[in-house]
Enzyme design. Structure first.
Site, PDB file in Angstrom:
ATOM      1  N   LYS A 116       0.836  -1.213   0.000  1.00 33.05           N
ATOM      2  CA  LYS A 116       0.000   0.000   0.000  1.00 33.05           C
ATOM      3  C   LYS A 116       0.872   1.265   0.000  1.00 33.05           C
ATOM      4  O   LYS A 116       0.679   2.157  -0.809  1.00 33.05           O
ATOM      5  CB  LYS A 116      -0.944   0.029   1.219  1.00 33.05           C
ATOM      6  CG  LYS A 116      -1.888  -1.160   1.297  1.00 33.05           C
ATOM      7  CD  LYS A 116      -2.849  -1.050   2.466  1.00 33.05           C
ATOM      8  CE  LYS A 116      -2.185  -1.053   3.827  1.00 33.05           C
ATOM      9  NZ  LYS A 116      -1.468  -2.302   4.153  1.00 33.05           N
TER      10      LYS A 116
ATOM     11  N   ARG B 147     -10.124   0.993   8.661  1.00 34.49           N
ATOM     12  CA  ARG B 147      -9.588  -0.327   8.961  1.00 34.49           C
ATOM     13  C   ARG B 147     -10.560  -1.187   9.763  1.00 34.49           C
ATOM     14  O   ARG B 147     -10.254  -2.336  10.075  1.00 34.49           O
ATOM     15  CB  ARG B 147      -8.334  -0.117   9.775  1.00 34.49           C
ATOM     16  CG  ARG B 147      -7.172  -0.980   9.397  1.00 34.49           C
ATOM     17  CD  ARG B 147      -6.037  -0.494  10.250  1.00 34.49           C
ATOM     18  NE  ARG B 147      -4.842  -1.201  10.099  1.00 34.49           N
ATOM     19  CZ  ARG B 147      -3.779  -0.729   9.446  1.00 34.49           C
ATOM     20  NH1 ARG B 147      -3.837   0.430   8.821  1.00 34.49           N
ATOM     21  NH2 ARG B 147      -2.681  -1.418   9.435  1.00 34.49           N
TER      22      ARG B 147
ATOM     23  N   ARG C 280      11.628  -5.343   5.067  1.00 33.46           N
ATOM     24  CA  ARG C 280      11.398  -3.912   4.770  1.00 33.46           C
ATOM     25  C   ARG C 280      12.350  -3.012   5.564  1.00 33.46           C
ATOM     26  O   ARG C 280      12.616  -3.238   6.731  1.00 33.46           O
ATOM     27  CB  ARG C 280       9.955  -3.540   5.111  1.00 33.46           C
ATOM     28  CG  ARG C 280       9.726  -2.024   5.007  1.00 33.46           C
ATOM     29  CD  ARG C 280       8.278  -1.662   5.024  1.00 33.46           C
ATOM     30  NE  ARG C 280       7.589  -2.110   6.207  1.00 33.46           N
ATOM     31  CZ  ARG C 280       6.283  -1.967   6.394  1.00 33.46           C
ATOM     32  NH1 ARG C 280       5.541  -1.410   5.453  1.00 33.46           N
ATOM     33  NH2 ARG C 280       5.715  -2.398   7.496  1.00 33.46           N
TER      34      ARG C 280
ATOM     35  N   ARG D 271      11.112  -1.014  11.040  1.00 28.17           N
ATOM     36  CA  ARG D 271       9.994  -0.636  11.910  1.00 28.17           C
ATOM     37  C   ARG D 271       9.893  -1.595  13.095  1.00 28.17           C
ATOM     38  O   ARG D 271      10.079  -2.799  12.930  1.00 28.17           O
ATOM     39  CB  ARG D 271       8.685  -0.643  11.108  1.00 28.17           C
ATOM     40  CG  ARG D 271       8.298   0.731  10.613  1.00 28.17           C
ATOM     41  CD  ARG D 271       7.171   0.720   9.626  1.00 28.17           C
ATOM     42  NE  ARG D 271       5.963   0.029  10.059  1.00 28.17           N
ATOM     43  CZ  ARG D 271       4.830   0.010   9.380  1.00 28.17           C
ATOM     44  NH1 ARG D 271       4.749   0.668   8.234  1.00 28.17           N
ATOM     45  NH2 ARG D 271       3.776  -0.637   9.820  1.00 28.17           N
TER      46      ARG D 271
ATOM     47  N   ARG E 221      -0.506  -8.881  13.300  1.00 21.16           N
ATOM     48  CA  ARG E 221      -1.083  -7.868  12.393  1.00 21.16           C
ATOM     49  C   ARG E 221      -1.914  -8.539  11.303  1.00 21.16           C
ATOM     50  O   ARG E 221      -2.974  -8.037  10.920  1.00 21.16           O
ATOM     51  CB  ARG E 221       0.031  -7.017  11.774  1.00 21.16           C
ATOM     52  CG  ARG E 221       0.588  -6.001  12.761  1.00 21.16           C
ATOM     53  CD  ARG E 221       1.944  -5.456  12.332  1.00 21.16           C
ATOM     54  NE  ARG E 221       1.910  -4.744  11.076  1.00 21.16           N
ATOM     55  CZ  ARG E 221       2.995  -4.497  10.337  1.00 21.16           C
ATOM     56  NH1 ARG E 221       4.184  -4.912  10.745  1.00 21.16           N
ATOM     57  NH2 ARG E 221       2.888  -3.838   9.206  1.00 21.16           N
TER      58      ARG E 221
HETATM   59  P1  AP5 Z   1       4.776  -1.599   1.847  1.00 20.82           P
HETATM   60  O1  AP5 Z   1       4.396  -0.819   0.643  1.00 20.82           O
HETATM   61  O2  AP5 Z   1       5.602  -0.926   2.875  1.00 20.82           O
HETATM   62  O3  AP5 Z   1       3.498  -2.346   2.465  1.00 20.82           O
HETATM   63  P2  AP5 Z   1       2.197  -1.758   3.185  1.00 20.82           P
HETATM   64  O4  AP5 Z   1       1.019  -2.451   2.572  1.00 20.82           O
HETATM   65  O5  AP5 Z   1       2.194  -0.266   3.172  1.00 20.82           O
HETATM   66  O6  AP5 Z   1       2.434  -2.361   4.623  1.00 20.82           O
HETATM   67  P3  AP5 Z   1       2.347  -1.692   6.057  1.00 20.82           P
HETATM   68  O7  AP5 Z   1       3.053  -2.649   6.978  1.00 20.82           O
HETATM   69  O8  AP5 Z   1       2.847  -0.293   6.061  1.00 20.82           O
HETATM   70  O9  AP5 Z   1       0.855  -1.760   6.282  1.00 20.82           O
HETATM   71  P4  AP5 Z   1       0.152  -1.718   7.611  1.00 20.82           P
HETATM   72  O10 AP5 Z   1      -1.250  -1.592   7.138  1.00 20.82           O
HETATM   73  O11 AP5 Z   1       0.421  -2.839   8.544  1.00 20.82           O
HETATM   74  O12 AP5 Z   1       0.838  -0.469   8.349  1.00 20.82           O
HETATM   75  P5  AP5 Z   1       0.283   0.941   8.827  1.00 20.82           P
HETATM   76  O13 AP5 Z   1       1.421   1.855   8.885  1.00 20.82           O
HETATM   77  O14 AP5 Z   1      -0.945   1.328   8.068  1.00 20.82           O
HETATM   78  O15 AP5 Z   1       5.557  -2.912   1.324  1.00 20.82           O
HETATM   79  C1  AP5 Z   1       6.089  -3.859   2.229  1.00 20.82           C
HETATM   80  C2  AP5 Z   1       7.470  -4.328   1.729  1.00 20.82           C
HETATM   81  O16 AP5 Z   1       7.318  -5.073   0.513  1.00 20.82           O
HETATM   82  C3  AP5 Z   1       8.441  -3.184   1.418  1.00 20.82           C
HETATM   83  O17 AP5 Z   1       9.722  -3.557   1.828  1.00 20.82           O
HETATM   84  C4  AP5 Z   1       8.380  -3.044  -0.117  1.00 20.82           C
HETATM   85  O18 AP5 Z   1       9.590  -2.599  -0.660  1.00 20.82           O
HETATM   86  C5  AP5 Z   1       8.046  -4.473  -0.561  1.00 20.82           C
HETATM   87  N1  AP5 Z   1       7.166  -4.490  -1.733  1.00 20.82           N
HETATM   88  C6  AP5 Z   1       6.076  -3.696  -1.955  1.00 20.82           C
HETATM   89  N2  AP5 Z   1       5.498  -4.006  -3.144  1.00 20.82           N
HETATM   90  C7  AP5 Z   1       6.220  -5.037  -3.653  1.00 20.82           C
HETATM   91  C8  AP5 Z   1       6.113  -5.818  -4.869  1.00 20.82           C
HETATM   92  N3  AP5 Z   1       5.128  -5.598  -5.767  1.00 20.82           N
HETATM   93  N4  AP5 Z   1       7.014  -6.805  -5.074  1.00 20.82           N
HETATM   94  C9  AP5 Z   1       8.005  -7.042  -4.176  1.00 20.82           C
HETATM   95  N5  AP5 Z   1       8.182  -6.332  -3.034  1.00 20.82           N
HETATM   96  C10 AP5 Z   1       7.290  -5.354  -2.771  1.00 20.82           C
HETATM   97  O19 AP5 Z   1      -0.214   0.585  10.309  1.00 20.82           O
HETATM   98  C11 AP5 Z   1       0.676   0.296  11.349  1.00 20.82           C
HETATM   99  C12 AP5 Z   1      -0.084   0.220  12.659  1.00 20.82           C
HETATM  100  O20 AP5 Z   1      -0.694   1.511  12.953  1.00 20.82           O
HETATM  101  C13 AP5 Z   1      -1.260  -0.768  12.718  1.00 20.82           C
HETATM  102  O21 AP5 Z   1      -0.834  -2.073  13.054  1.00 20.82           O
HETATM  103  C14 AP5 Z   1      -2.148  -0.126  13.796  1.00 20.82           C
HETATM  104  O22 AP5 Z   1      -1.658  -0.411  15.080  1.00 20.82           O
HETATM  105  C15 AP5 Z   1      -1.972   1.384  13.556  1.00 20.82           C
HETATM  106  N6  AP5 Z   1      -3.002   1.940  12.658  1.00 20.82           N
HETATM  107  C16 AP5 Z   1      -2.773   2.583  11.471  1.00 20.82           C
HETATM  108  N7  AP5 Z   1      -3.940   2.942  10.901  1.00 20.82           N
HETATM  109  C17 AP5 Z   1      -4.926   2.512  11.734  1.00 20.82           C
HETATM  110  C18 AP5 Z   1      -6.347   2.549  11.670  1.00 20.82           C
HETATM  111  N8  AP5 Z   1      -6.999   3.108  10.615  1.00 20.82           N
HETATM  112  N9  AP5 Z   1      -7.036   2.006  12.693  1.00 20.82           N
HETATM  113  C19 AP5 Z   1      -6.409   1.446  13.758  1.00 20.82           C
HETATM  114  N10 AP5 Z   1      -5.075   1.349  13.862  1.00 20.82           N
HETATM  115  C20 AP5 Z   1      -4.333   1.887  12.864  1.00 20.82           C
END
Ligand code: AP5
Ligand code: ZN
Length: 216
Positions: free
Chosen positions: A13, A88, A127, A160, A171
């Protein structure tokens, strides 16, 4: 253009959001990034959020809605935005719809990045993120030119604190239980498109552009 990016942790994402926002000239709103900024600055909200994030649990809806709505009323969101990691839960989605309805606005497209859950662990453990600008890398799939250094700004890369095996597992479980039901929610509304997230970065991006294009 008002877009939502759905998909499990590690689906890509954040990586795709950077490209989409550049292409469509809309701001990238990631609730995870907002919380990480608060944690870095040591704010009261950051201290509360960190407790949940380190365990891979969701931050309570009331805190999330507060920061999301405050961000959405900012000037740069007037002509559109991309939401990444929000909503979410079904409750967050309902509250977002209410917020938009009150302003006669709606979401143009929900993009669900589909991917097998087995791939996610490898992606997240490998990552690395820039401490300075937030750019995301992968030690194998997307390494920076110089190890540990961001190609974009020269900042230091870090892992992270929620990208450990045990937290990633939780997660993914939390995603399946609380966030996946949003797919059915948006299917009922009829504005969801599915993108294969297992392909390479460019192919995934092409899938997103054609899904957005279909709807215009
Ligand atoms: P990346 O693009 O970083 O993946 P992502 O989908 O953004 O993953 P996140 O871990 O950031 O998502 P998340 O939803 O858990 O985190 P968030 O910060 O929202 O890609 C991952 C890796 O793969 C990278 O190394 C990249 O290079 C590689 N990659 C990408 N595409 C690729 C491809 N096509 N081929 C090969 N490699 C590839 O949330 C974190 C925490 O915050 C949550 O756990 C929660 O506690 C809190 N939080 C955030 N928002 C909310 C909400 N709305 N409600 C409640 N809690 C929340
Ligand atoms: Zn950087």
């Amino acid at each position: 253009m008002r877009l939502i990016l759905l998909g499990p942790p590690g689906a890509g994402k954040g990586t795709q959001a950077a490209r989409i926002c550049q292409e469509y000239k809309i701001p990238h709103i990631s609730t995870g990034d907002i919380f990480r900024r608060h944690i870095k600055e040591g704010t009261e909200l950051g201290i509360k959020a960190q407790e949940y994030m380190n365990k891979g649990e969701l931050v309570p809806d009331n805190l999330v809605l507060e920061i999301a709505e405050a961000r959405l009323i900012e000037e740069d969101c007037k002509n559109g935005f991309l939401l990444d990691g929000f909503p979410r839960t079904v409750n967050q989605a309902e509250q977002l719809d209410k917020f938009l309805d009150e302003r006669n606005l709606s979401i143009d497209k929900v993009l669900d990045i589909d991917i097998d859950k087995e791939v996610l662990m490898m992606r997240l453990i490998g990552r690395r993120v820039c401490r300075n600008c937030g750019a995301s890398y992968h030690v194998i799939n997307m390494p920076p030119e110089k190890e540990g250094i961001c190609d974009v700004c020269g900042g230091a890369l870090y892992q992270r604190s929620d990208d450990t095996a045990a937290t990633v597992e939780n997660r993914i479980e939390v995603y399946t239980a609380l966030t996946e039901p949003l797919v059915a929610y948006y299917e009922t509304l009829g504005n969801i498109a599915y993108v294969d997230g297992s392909k390479g970065l460019d192919e995934v991006f092409d899938g997103i552009v054609s899904a957005i294009g279909d709807q215009k």
